[in-house]
Design a protein around this motif. Sequence first.
Motif, PDB file in Angstrom:
ATOM      1  N   MET A 131       0.838  -1.206   0.000  1.00 18.59           N
ATOM      2  CA  MET A 131       0.000   0.000   0.000  1.00 18.59           C
ATOM      3  C   MET A 131       0.868   1.249   0.000  1.00 18.59           C
ATOM      4  N   GLU A 141      -3.150   4.883   0.699  1.00 18.20           N
ATOM      5  CA  GLU A 141      -3.971   3.673   0.839  1.00 18.20           C
ATOM      6  C   GLU A 141      -3.953   3.171   2.274  1.00 18.20           C
ATOM      7  N   THR A 148      -6.396   5.177   4.289  1.00 21.64           N
ATOM      8  CA  THR A 148      -7.748   4.707   4.003  1.00 21.64           C
ATOM      9  C   THR A 148      -8.046   3.438   4.789  1.00 21.64           C
TER      10      THR A 148
END
Length: 227
Positions: free
Chosen positions: A1, A5, A8
């Motif tokens: 990631m 990301e 998130t």
Amino acid sequence: MTIGELLTELKDDFPAVTASKIRFLEEKGLITPQRTAAGYRKYTGADADRLRFILAIQRDEHKPLSVIKEYLDAIDRGEQPQPLSSGMSLGPKVVTEQLAHEIIGRIRPLTRAELQGITNASDELLEDLHNFSLLRMTDDQRYDEHAQRVVKAAVILASHGIDPRHLRSFKITADRELGLVERAVAPMAARKDAAARARVAETAREISEACLSIHAALVQGAISDYE
């Protein structure tokens, strides 16, 4: 990631976490992401789990990063140190499924009925805690993890005949300690960038932990006279 990301991935459990906070934790040696050939950070699922553990211990137990790092370093060496909190432990660079559920379960603020169901607190005890300013609610009239800890402790004390009116001194002491913390971090707090806020929060936790250690040592030292 990527770091975006990763944010998130974490935002539902830790909505206040920022990229600066994650980089700060990396700077302190608590997490070591992989790097691409171009130097960009890449995070794995294990990194996300490790961050969940760090952030949960900071939020729920108010442990300074130095203590958390000692624990993680011991885990990384293959040792089995004592858990940093009851019921929460970390395997080598992995959070167990049980721990993940515990972390998630501790995030959601509780209604009054849910709080009483978990703690077995009576209506009278909750009212007294509110009246003596020992308990507060969130903006949506729920109880966060800090309030839950207060109520759980108050229930235990009440079973020993110590009711909320005897606990007012704790609120006075807490306010005084908060004043010490605020004065100590004031120079850093003048900066408004996210990295500075992370350093202010960590310094505040470190000072708070030291204050609590002194308090505990003084009380426990006096109690040892009973032995």
